[in-house]
Design an enzyme around this catalytic site. Sequence first.
Site, PDB file in Angstrom:
ATOM      1  N   ALA A  35       0.791   4.593  -3.679  1.00  0.00           N
ATOM      2  CA  ALA A  35      -0.454   4.134  -3.072  1.00  0.00           C
ATOM      3  C   ALA A  35      -1.648   4.823  -3.733  1.00  0.00           C
ATOM      4  O   ALA A  35      -2.698   4.225  -3.926  1.00  0.00           O
ATOM      5  CB  ALA A  35      -0.440   4.417  -1.580  1.00  0.00           C
ATOM      6  N   GLU A  36      -1.448   6.094  -4.097  1.00  0.00           N
ATOM      7  CA  GLU A  36      -2.521   6.854  -4.744  1.00  0.00           C
ATOM      8  C   GLU A  36      -2.756   6.299  -6.155  1.00  0.00           C
ATOM      9  O   GLU A  36      -3.885   6.115  -6.588  1.00  0.00           O
ATOM     10  CB  GLU A  36      -2.111   8.333  -4.804  1.00  0.00           C
ATOM     11  CG  GLU A  36      -3.165   9.270  -5.308  1.00  0.00           C
ATOM     12  CD  GLU A  36      -4.307   9.489  -4.322  1.00  0.00           C
ATOM     13  OE1 GLU A  36      -4.257   8.908  -3.218  1.00  0.00           O
ATOM     14  OE2 GLU A  36      -5.256  10.196  -4.682  1.00  0.00           O
ATOM     15  N   SER A  83       6.646  -9.178 -14.773  1.00  0.00           N
ATOM     16  CA  SER A  83       6.337  -8.591 -13.471  1.00  0.00           C
ATOM     17  C   SER A  83       5.793  -9.711 -12.596  1.00  0.00           C
ATOM     18  O   SER A  83       5.635 -10.838 -13.043  1.00  0.00           O
ATOM     19  CB  SER A  83       5.339  -7.447 -13.614  1.00  0.00           C
ATOM     20  OG  SER A  83       4.190  -7.920 -14.255  1.00  0.00           O
ATOM     21  N   LYS A 122      11.188  -7.579  -1.273  1.00  0.00           N
ATOM     22  CA  LYS A 122      10.829  -6.882  -2.507  1.00  0.00           C
ATOM     23  C   LYS A 122      11.476  -5.504  -2.434  1.00  0.00           C
ATOM     24  O   LYS A 122      10.996  -4.608  -1.749  1.00  0.00           O
ATOM     25  CB  LYS A 122       9.317  -6.763  -2.657  1.00  0.00           C
ATOM     26  CG  LYS A 122       8.923  -6.188  -4.005  1.00  0.00           C
ATOM     27  CD  LYS A 122       7.446  -6.343  -4.279  1.00  0.00           C
ATOM     28  CE  LYS A 122       7.106  -6.025  -5.730  1.00  0.00           C
ATOM     29  NZ  LYS A 122       7.504  -4.695  -6.153  1.00  0.00           N
ATOM     30  N   CYS A 430       6.830  32.369  23.752  1.00  0.00           N
ATOM     31  CA  CYS A 430       7.164  33.356  24.785  1.00  0.00           C
ATOM     32  C   CYS A 430       7.103  34.800  24.294  1.00  0.00           C
ATOM     33  O   CYS A 430       7.242  35.723  25.092  1.00  0.00           O
ATOM     34  CB  CYS A 430       8.543  33.063  25.367  1.00  0.00           C
ATOM     35  SG  CYS A 430       9.889  33.459  24.244  1.00  0.00           S
TER      36      CYS A 430
HETATM   37  S1  IVH Z   1      11.401 -11.468  -9.228  1.00  0.00           S
HETATM   38  C1  IVH Z   1       9.561 -13.451 -12.746  1.00  0.00           C
HETATM   39  N1  IVH Z   1      12.312 -10.688  -6.912  1.00  0.00           N
HETATM   40  O1  IVH Z   1       9.333  -6.189  -8.367  1.00  0.00           O
HETATM   41  C2  IVH Z   1       9.725 -12.675 -11.511  1.00  0.00           C
HETATM   42  N2  IVH Z   1      11.315  -9.037  -8.294  1.00  0.00           N
HETATM   43  O2  IVH Z   1       6.922  -6.902 -10.651  1.00  0.00           O
HETATM   44  C3  IVH Z   1      10.548 -11.479 -11.739  1.00  0.00           C
HETATM   45  N3  IVH Z   1      11.357  -6.771  -7.359  1.00  0.00           N
HETATM   46  O3  IVH Z   1       9.992  -4.313 -10.793  1.00  0.00           O
HETATM   47  C4  IVH Z   1      10.757 -10.587 -10.596  1.00  0.00           C
HETATM   48  N4  IVH Z   1      12.390  -7.300  -5.492  1.00  0.00           N
HETATM   49  O4  IVH Z   1      12.224  -5.355 -10.040  1.00  0.00           O
HETATM   50  C5  IVH Z   1      11.691 -10.304  -8.036  1.00  0.00           C
HETATM   51  N5  IVH Z   1      13.202 -10.141  -4.819  1.00  0.00           N
HETATM   52  C6  IVH Z   1      12.596  -9.774  -5.959  1.00  0.00           C
HETATM   53  C7  IVH Z   1      12.238  -8.438  -6.210  1.00  0.00           C
HETATM   54  C8  IVH Z   1      11.582  -8.115  -7.394  1.00  0.00           C
HETATM   55  C9  IVH Z   1      11.880  -6.322  -6.207  1.00  0.00           C
HETATM   56  C10 IVH Z   1      10.698  -5.920  -8.347  1.00  0.00           C
HETATM   57  C11 IVH Z   1      11.112  -6.131  -9.752  1.00  0.00           C
HETATM   58  C12 IVH Z   1       9.940  -5.683 -10.560  1.00  0.00           C
HETATM   59  C13 IVH Z   1       8.817  -5.960  -9.648  1.00  0.00           C
HETATM   60  C14 IVH Z   1       8.104  -7.212 -10.097  1.00  0.00           C
END
Ligand code: IVH
Length: 695
Positions: A35-36, A83, A122, A430
């Site tokens: 978060a930081e 990502s 996620k 105490c």
């Molecule tokens: S899909 C093209 N599904 O989140 C899409 N990613 O920036 C590719 N992550 O580090 C990723 N849970 O490892 C997808 N259910 C999920 C996920 C997931 C965690 C992570 C992934 C990556 C980041 C995506």
Amino acid sequence: MSPQQAERRAAELRTLLHHHAHRYYVLDAPEIPDAEYDRLFAELQAIEEAHPALRTPDSPTQRVLGRVLEGLAPVRHVVPMLSIQTETDTTAAGAAAFDARVRRELELPADAPPVEYAAELKFDGLAISLRYEAGVLVLGATRGDGETGEDVTQNLRTIGQVPLRLDTPHPPPVLEVRGEVYMRRDHFERLNERQRARGERTYINPRNTAAGAVRQLDPAMTASRPLSFFAYGVGDVRGWTFLDRPAPTHGELLDALAALGLPVSGERRVVRGAEGLVAFHRDIEARRDALPFDIDGVVYKVNSLELQRRLGFKTREPRWAVAHKYPAQEQVTVLRGIDVQVGRTGKLTPVAKLEPVFVGGTTVSNATLHNVFELRRKGVRIGDRVIVRRAGDVIPEVVGRVVNGAPGTPARPRHPYVPNFHMPRRCPVCGSDVLREKGGIDHRCTGGLFCAAQRKQALLHFAGRRAMDIEGLGDKLVDQLVDGGLIRTLPELYKLGVGKLAALDRMADRSAANLVAALEKSKKTTLARFLYALGIRHVGEATAKDLARHFGAMDRIMAAGVDELLEVNDVGPVVAASIHAFFAQPHNREVVEQLRAAGITWDEHEGAAAAAGAAALPLAGKTLVLTGTLPTLSRDEAKELIEAAGGKVAGSVSKKTHYVVAGSEAGSKLDRARELGVPVLDEAGLRQLLAGGVS
Ligand code: IVH
């Protein structure tokens, strides 16, 4: 902010972000929580937005971070590991924003039907790619910078949940599975307990621990860490017949991966439109703490693979997916001071007094520091910026201090560490002497029930639902009763009248009468509950039940010598000594007598003779362990049924366990049962057993 100030601050932020990104991605040793980092990143983004000229090509905002480690071989991803864009609005409205974007980009008219989405968790771990050729795992790689990752095949092979071979007679020539390696919270806690017991440093959080374990140079090291894996997508795919079906969807793709033997989380749903996304977001948020692992949000993906193709990509991110985060479970704050709390058995716990901070969904101003040794190990001093973690039902804790946190502050190595907090020599409540047991890590107040803090905790324990079950006797009331001098010993509780109670703060006649009625009701109890309620050290509920079953009567327990106590099921020398010492104290015997005189009663029996009768019960002499969530029975209900059938419920699986009863999301106990070859039952199997069916 003047242009000069903006330029200076941007440069400062770039340096800081590079430093922290390196610690995080390359060294797996972050000094600040996510978060930081996100906050610093957002600050730089905002400056660059306002002053586009300051956006340098090497700005952390301009590229995907992470570097290949020396030591692990680089792997070029055939299909890059992208990502996902993060929806910035963490409220449910963020879900609607994504849906609106998708509809706009697909140029859907306002009256077009809702778009179908695959909604999933996620996972908070490390992204990896598993390459199966002709069904065999040939390569496992980290994400790295998205284009080039690291070869961690040997390490990934040590993870039980990663199949070495796909479960199909007709595997595709190439199938790259993308997913997340993570660590369950209970596994993480256990690992840290082990570290504590060995006097070694504890790990900060499950995510970094999992990531660090995958990127070890020594696979044996990885193998010693309890890692788990979930698949959530695919990369390079050739000749997979699944894709030949008409209108394939992401949801079906995950089903297909599960059918090939890959672990896929059950917490996913195909939903329709913004409303479906919002409902999923809410549902998971409400259950976030109950999940066995950390998540930092949910992910929404357009379900139709055809629509995904049409939406395509924007630089490094797909337009068809978005990550929707929840409030962070780690935050930085200032350690203002350290209080010492005294527990029921006199144990002194240092408690951090924090600058209030919003973390894991609530404002936290106190957090445990466990004990002074832990504090020393973390090198924490009053006045430090510290990392506070609150995840799941674990109480908030200080997991470490921020090194290099504040912009512009130089690294402050702490060698040697000079603590500015010491455990008091005398109990802060105490004034009795504080002792540290030989070889132990805990400090204890020697005041016993003379100590108001111990008295309060003893009262709360006594009144607890699993002890005397006195409804309405909570901590606020106990504070008043003890601080006001109304109660010095447990038996005095039963002398409280409506008159005395109603005179207390915030106590109406009605609630006073209710409490008196609850006290009255509690008098009819069982020997096991009464024994447990006394709060004898090392006598938990299970031991109390064993003692009651074995001896059948209070007087026999009080008179028992250590040898007789050792005859009780599961009672070892430490427990036997503790029970014996408790009843050797005249004041403890007096408390028992006074409670009996106050009218507390229970049924007694012959003990050993009754135990012989119990042998006729279907589960007599059997030890069971419960794990996971059963479909209809709660944990307590299952336990009661088992005990009523003469069985015992233990907390951990050993060679002496007769059965493990496993429900959904069962964890390490199930693994352990399989390891030891202990029979595993589901709820139906348990019911059969209770009915005297199987044996
Ligand atoms: S899909 C093209 N599904 O989140 C899409 N990613 O920036 C590719 N992550 O580090 C990723 N849970 O490892 C997808 N259910 C999920 C996920 C997931 C965690 C992570 C992934 C990556 C980041 C995506």
